[in-house]
Design a protein around this motif. Structure first.
Motif, PDB file in Angstrom:
ATOM      1  N   SER A 158      34.113   5.231  68.002  1.00 26.03           N
ATOM      2  CA  SER A 158      33.026   5.891  68.724  1.00 26.03           C
ATOM      3  C   SER A 158      32.145   4.843  69.399  1.00 26.03           C
ATOM      4  N   LEU A 159      31.361   5.262  70.387  1.00 32.53           N
ATOM      5  CA  LEU A 159      30.487   4.323  71.089  1.00 32.53           C
ATOM      6  C   LEU A 159      29.452   3.716  70.141  1.00 32.53           C
ATOM      7  N   GLU A 160      28.838   4.557  69.321  1.00 34.56           N
ATOM      8  CA  GLU A 160      27.818   4.054  68.393  1.00 34.56           C
ATOM      9  C   GLU A 160      28.405   3.023  67.434  1.00 34.56           C
ATOM     10  N   ALA A 161      29.587   3.322  66.888  1.00 33.44           N
ATOM     11  CA  ALA A 161      30.225   2.398  65.953  1.00 33.44           C
ATOM     12  C   ALA A 161      30.623   1.105  66.650  1.00 33.44           C
ATOM     13  N   ALA A 162      31.112   1.205  67.893  1.00 32.90           N
ATOM     14  CA  ALA A 162      31.534   0.012  68.635  1.00 32.90           C
ATOM     15  C   ALA A 162      30.349  -0.897  68.916  1.00 32.90           C
ATOM     16  N   ARG A 163      29.245  -0.321  69.366  1.00 31.36           N
ATOM     17  CA  ARG A 163      28.051  -1.139  69.637  1.00 31.36           C
ATOM     18  C   ARG A 163      27.544  -1.807  68.369  1.00 31.36           C
ATOM     19  N   ASN A 164      27.518  -1.059  67.275  1.00 36.03           N
ATOM     20  CA  ASN A 164      27.046  -1.615  66.008  1.00 36.03           C
ATOM     21  C   ASN A 164      27.939  -2.752  65.545  1.00 36.03           C
ATOM     22  N   PRO A 181      33.282 -11.728  69.192  1.00 36.00           N
ATOM     23  CA  PRO A 181      33.121 -10.520  69.986  1.00 36.00           C
ATOM     24  C   PRO A 181      33.116 -10.792  71.484  1.00 36.00           C
ATOM     25  N   ILE A 182      33.735  -9.888  72.243  1.00 33.26           N
ATOM     26  CA  ILE A 182      33.664  -9.912  73.701  1.00 33.26           C
ATOM     27  C   ILE A 182      32.670  -8.863  74.188  1.00 33.26           C
ATOM     28  N   GLY A 183      32.801  -7.638  73.714  1.00 37.03           N
ATOM     29  CA  GLY A 183      31.880  -6.587  74.119  1.00 37.03           C
ATOM     30  C   GLY A 183      32.473  -5.209  73.891  1.00 37.03           C
ATOM     31  N   VAL A 184      31.911  -4.219  74.585  1.00 35.35           N
ATOM     32  CA  VAL A 184      32.290  -2.821  74.404  1.00 35.35           C
ATOM     33  C   VAL A 184      32.678  -2.222  75.751  1.00 35.35           C
ATOM     34  N   VAL A 185      33.720  -1.427  75.733  1.00 31.19           N
ATOM     35  CA  VAL A 185      34.076  -0.617  76.897  1.00 31.19           C
ATOM     36  C   VAL A 185      33.905   0.842  76.496  1.00 31.19           C
ATOM     37  N   HIS A 235      26.531  18.056  74.297  1.00 35.97           N
ATOM     38  CA  HIS A 235      26.536  16.659  73.838  1.00 35.97           C
ATOM     39  C   HIS A 235      27.568  15.876  74.638  1.00 35.97           C
ATOM     40  N   GLN A 236      27.192  14.684  75.082  1.00 36.20           N
ATOM     41  CA  GLN A 236      28.105  13.830  75.826  1.00 36.20           C
ATOM     42  C   GLN A 236      29.062  13.147  74.853  1.00 36.20           C
ATOM     43  N   ARG A 237      30.335  13.403  75.008  1.00 39.64           N
ATOM     44  CA  ARG A 237      31.315  12.789  74.123  1.00 39.64           C
ATOM     45  C   ARG A 237      31.747  11.470  74.732  1.00 39.64           C
ATOM     46  N   GLN A 238      31.669  10.395  73.918  1.00 39.30           N
ATOM     47  CA  GLN A 238      31.985   9.063  74.420  1.00 39.30           C
ATOM     48  C   GLN A 238      32.864   8.318  73.418  1.00 39.30           C
ATOM     49  N   VAL A 239      33.882   7.668  73.933  1.00 39.07           N
ATOM     50  CA  VAL A 239      34.754   6.821  73.130  1.00 39.07           C
ATOM     51  C   VAL A 239      34.350   5.370  73.366  1.00 39.07           C
ATOM     52  N   GLY A 240      34.285   4.571  72.300  1.00 42.66           N
ATOM     53  CA  GLY A 240      33.946   3.161  72.420  1.00 42.66           C
ATOM     54  C   GLY A 240      35.107   2.279  72.013  1.00 42.66           C
ATOM     55  N   TYR A 241      35.321   1.240  72.773  1.00 40.27           N
ATOM     56  CA  TYR A 241      36.364   0.266  72.456  1.00 40.27           C
ATOM     57  C   TYR A 241      35.701  -1.058  72.060  1.00 40.27           C
ATOM     58  N   THR A 290      30.738  -1.538  58.338  1.00 37.16           N
ATOM     59  CA  THR A 290      29.788  -1.185  57.278  1.00 37.16           C
ATOM     60  C   THR A 290      28.826  -2.317  56.936  1.00 37.16           C
ATOM     61  N   VAL A 291      28.855  -3.399  57.696  1.00 33.16           N
ATOM     62  CA  VAL A 291      28.032  -4.571  57.384  1.00 33.16           C
ATOM     63  C   VAL A 291      26.541  -4.247  57.528  1.00 33.16           C
ATOM     64  N   GLU A 292      25.767  -4.720  56.549  1.00 33.77           N
ATOM     65  CA  GLU A 292      24.304  -4.647  56.617  1.00 33.77           C
ATOM     66  C   GLU A 292      23.752  -6.049  56.429  1.00 33.77           C
ATOM     67  N   ILE A 293      22.745  -6.406  57.213  1.00 35.71           N
ATOM     68  CA  ILE A 293      22.151  -7.742  57.116  1.00 35.71           C
ATOM     69  C   ILE A 293      20.687  -7.601  56.709  1.00 35.71           C
ATOM     70  N   HIS A 294      20.346  -8.215  55.571  1.00 36.73           N
ATOM     71  CA  HIS A 294      19.016  -8.108  54.992  1.00 36.73           C
ATOM     72  C   HIS A 294      18.416  -9.510  54.829  1.00 36.73           C
ATOM     73  N   PRO A 295      17.091  -9.590  54.610  1.00 36.70           N
ATOM     74  CA  PRO A 295      16.492 -10.901  54.314  1.00 36.70           C
ATOM     75  C   PRO A 295      17.114 -11.538  53.078  1.00 36.70           C
ATOM     76  N   SER A 296      17.445 -10.721  52.092  1.00 32.93           N
ATOM     77  CA  SER A 296      18.142 -11.192  50.885  1.00 32.93           C
ATOM     78  C   SER A 296      18.806  -9.989  50.228  1.00 32.93           C
ATOM     79  N   LEU A 297      19.719 -10.270  49.295  1.00 30.63           N
ATOM     80  CA  LEU A 297      20.442  -9.201  48.612  1.00 30.63           C
ATOM     81  C   LEU A 297      20.041  -9.140  47.141  1.00 30.63           C
ATOM     82  N   SER A 298      19.999  -7.935  46.614  1.00 30.03           N
ATOM     83  CA  SER A 298      19.754  -7.765  45.190  1.00 30.03           C
ATOM     84  C   SER A 298      21.014  -8.129  44.412  1.00 30.03           C
ATOM     85  N   GLU A 299      20.848  -8.395  43.118  1.00 25.99           N
ATOM     86  CA  GLU A 299      22.001  -8.683  42.275  1.00 25.99           C
ATOM     87  C   GLU A 299      22.977  -7.512  42.276  1.00 25.99           C
ATOM     88  N   ARG A 300      22.437  -6.287  42.337  1.00 25.72           N
ATOM     89  CA  ARG A 300      23.288  -5.096  42.337  1.00 25.72           C
ATOM     90  C   ARG A 300      24.152  -5.027  43.584  1.00 25.72           C
TER      91      ARG A 300
END
Length: 421
Positions: free
Chosen positions: A75-81, A99-103, A121-127, A208-218
């Motif tokens: 999806s476009l949202e997933a590709a941009r993320n 990374p190169i980018g998104v089409v 709703h506008q349906r969009q495919v992301g590459y 699924t990557v998340e970037i935080h200032p730091s990570l908890s032990e959990r």
């Protein structure tokens, strides 16, 4: 190169947008973006046949305009993320796809049921477009032949290193598995030792990557535990399909990964603390520490050097200045002698900093036992005899000792007779 949103001229695929650097537009413009990725061969596109692992999405590889690309349809949202995550991971110096980018392909309006009725709703495919990485193996092909315990541990070591690199920089993966990694054969420059081939684990799916200032032990534990659980699924799948007969991960492997992760995480924290105090870049100048406590040992030696040169110059030398002098006038020349005369052959897998630290630690123990400073030369000779994995070549050790004796006496340049020989 800035990323721009490029729209084709009127009459040309107005449903396609390119969100990527202008320099790649020519190479990608002629591809059949108006059609699903898996049908591109029907429209004249030839894919590169490359071994690839399992993926939830359609992923294909191709060459166009002199460049080699990996393209994933989502999806476009997933590709941009995902592209944004790759960019941030590279900034954090974490091995990942380039990374190169998104089409984007607009597929028109569709009706969506909501609480307030039908909405258009506008349906969009992301590459997702990334550079095709060379000299890598996906997980499926790592275990097609019987691997020894040593070979498996090389793979686990690469995976552990990737986890440590991520977690010490606040990166939570959330979907850590060999399916989402590439194992790369890479030439690495080791300070004072030269080049060697190493295995590097590369993060190859950042959905699924998340970037935080730091990570908890959990959160850190969850990443590692999910990886171990995913290996049980992979093990079962490969055994059922007949790819392997034996288990690819044993209970001993799991215990090794858990223990090594904890040790290397703590070691990385120690390295960064050493860098903060001394302003010495460990990875670039010393070579990574192999054993916890090496940082404190080297810092102790730097403080001794600080005392020596402060006494010699008749002024209090700041620690950062002393650390720079120690690196240039002591560590680097000593390690160069180690390297030039092949001492590292007796201790495979070590780094310059770890060997230097271990010899200095041996020197401290010998000095404490004998109630005097035994000196570097005696410590090196005794250490080599006791801990080399090979029967030491006495002529080589003698040559190294001779060179060190000349260096420490000042006969090879800058006088270094401030240390006991």
């Amino acid at each position: 190169m800035s990323k721009t949103e490029v729209r084709p001229p009127d009459g040309e695929r107005t449903n396609i947008r390119f969100l990527l650097p202008d320099s790649y537009r020519f190479s990608l413009n002629s591809l059949p973006w108006s059609f699903p990725l898996e049908t591109w061969p029907e429209h004249g596109t030839k894919f590169i046949l490359i071994k690839s692992g399992l993926s939830r999405h359609v992923v294909r590889f191709l060459e166009s305009g002199g460049h080699r690309f990996a393209i994933k349809e989502t999806s476009l949202e997933a590709a941009r993320n995902e592209i944004g995550c790759y960019e941030r991971l590279l900034q954090l110096e974490i091995p990942t796809l380039v990374p190169i980018g998104v089409v984007v392909r607009n597929e028109g309006l569709e009706s969506v049921n909501t609480n307030v009725g039908l909405q258009l709703h506008q349906r969009q495919v992301g590459y997702v477009v990334t550079e095709l990485m060379e000299k890598v193996l996906p997980d499926l092909f790592l275990f097609r032949r019987a691997f020894s315990e040593v070979s498996r541990k090389r793979i686990w070591d690469a995976v552990i290193t990737l986890f440590v690199q991520m977690h010490t920089r606040g990166v939570y993966w959330g979907d850590a598995s060999l399916n989402n990694m590439l194992i790369r054969f890479q030439t690495e420059t080791v300070p004072e030792l030269g080049n060697r081939t190493v295995l590097t684990a590369v993060l190859a799916d950042a959905e699924t990557v998340e970037i935080h200032p730091s990570l908890s032990e959990r959160m850190k534990a969850a990443d590692v535990e999910f990886f171990l659980e995913s290996m049980l699924w992979t093990d079962a799948d490969l055994r059922v399909s007949g790819v392997v007969r034996d288990h690819i991960m044993t209970q001993d492997d799991q215990a090794y990964i858990l223990a090594s992760y904890k040790e290397r995480y703590d070691l990385d924290i120690e390295m960064r603390a050493f860098e903060l105090v001394t302003h010495i870049d460990v990875d670039k100048l010393l070579g990574s520490f192999n054993v916890k406590g090496h940082g404190q040992l080297l810092l102790k030696h730097i403080n001794e050097h600080k005392w020596y040169i402060s006494e010699r110059q008749g002024r209090e030398i700041p620690l950062i200045e002393a650390a720079e002098d120690w690196y240039k006038e002591v560590f680097k020349p000593v390690c160069r002698i180690f390297s030039e005369h092949g001492l590292m052959e007796f201790f495979p897998g070590t780094t310059a900093s770890s060997l230097y630290a271990e010899i200095m630690e041996h020197k401290y123990f010998m000095s404490e036992r004998e109630q005097r400073d035994v000196g570097l030369l005696a410590a090196l000779e005794d250490y080599s005899k006791k801990f080399s994995v090979h029967e030491p070549m006495q002529s080589t050790i003698a040559t190294i000792l001779k060179s060190l004796r000349l260096f420490l006496s000042g006969k090879l340049g800058t006088p270094q007779n401030i240390y006991p020989v």
